[in-house]
Structures are given as structure tokens and as C-alpha cells.
Enzyme design. Structure first.
Site, PDB file in Angstrom:
ATOM      1  N   CYS A  30       0.867  -1.263  -0.158  1.00  0.00           N
ATOM      2  CA  CYS A  30      -0.381  -0.392   0.320  1.00  0.00           C
ATOM      3  C   CYS A  30       1.021   0.878   0.097  1.00  0.00           C
ATOM      4  CB  CYS A  30      -1.020   0.452   1.293  1.00  0.00           C
ATOM      5  SG  CYS A  30      -1.736   1.918   1.267  1.00  0.00           S
ATOM      6  N   CYS A  33      -0.176   4.116   3.011  1.00  0.00           N
ATOM      7  CA  CYS A  33       0.390   3.703   4.250  1.00  0.00           C
ATOM      8  C   CYS A  33       1.873   3.294   4.568  1.00  0.00           C
ATOM      9  CB  CYS A  33       0.438   1.406   4.105  1.00  0.00           C
ATOM     10  SG  CYS A  33      -0.828   1.232   3.733  1.00  0.00           S
TER      11      CYS A  33
END
Length: 102
Positions: A30, A33
Site C-alpha cells: 500500500c 500506508c
């Protein structure tokens, strides 16, 4: 750096904790993230002794992610007294995260 926890230690580290606990539900693949990680590390340093900050990889612990309805990452959930109190999805500003922790 924020400690990565798993399903095995979620109960003891999060649900049984004294005081607020911020859990970052993330995934290694991600991009957002990864953008959020340095901010979370700063937050963890600022709240040390008052609150805990952990990361939980949804691919390694899908049972926990499913239990709390995590559909996208990053998702931040603040737990207090074993209950999910606040939730935010997506990259959040540092002040917003600190405000979630009270």
C-alpha cells in the site's frame, strides 16, 4: 518505528491495554500506508507513556481486519478499554491523529 503486531498478540497489546491504543491497519503493498508511516512514528514518539501505537498487517492478520470492518488501507482505529472508539480511513495529518488520541 511503530511495532508491528499480529492476531496472536492483538488481545494483550490492544484490547487489554491500559490507556488509548492507536492501530494502523496497513499492507506492505500500500503506497499511502508507506506515506503515513513516518507520521505515525512521530506520533508514537510524542504520545509515548500516554498511548501506544501499533501497526497490523491486514494480509498477515485478516481475521482482525475483518472483525473491525477494515475495507481499505490505511485505516486508523483508536481503542480504549477494549473497544474501538474512533476510526479514520486514508492518510491523516499528524494533528488529526493526535486529536484522535485525545
Amino acid at each position: 518505528m511503530s511495532e508491528v503486531i499480529s492476531s496472536a498478540d492483538f488481545q494483550s497489546k490492544v484490547l487489554d491495554a491500559k490507556g488509548p491504543v492507536l492501530v494502523d491497519f496497513f499492507a506492505t503493498w500500500c503506497g499511502p500506508c508507506k506515506m503515513l508511516a513516518p507520521t505515525l512514528d512521530e506520533v508514537a514518539q510524542e504520545v509515548a507513556g500516554k498511548a501506544a501505537v501499533y501497526k497490523l498487517d491486514i494480509d498477515q492478520s485478516p481475521d482482525i481486519a475483518q472483525r473491525y470492518g477494515v475495507m481499505s488501507v490505511p485505516t486508523l482505529i483508536v481503542f480504549e478499554d477494549g473497544q474501538a472508539k474512533q476510526q479514520a480511513v486514508g492518510v491523516q495529518p499528524k494533528q488529526g491523529i493526535l486529536a484522535m488520541l485525545g
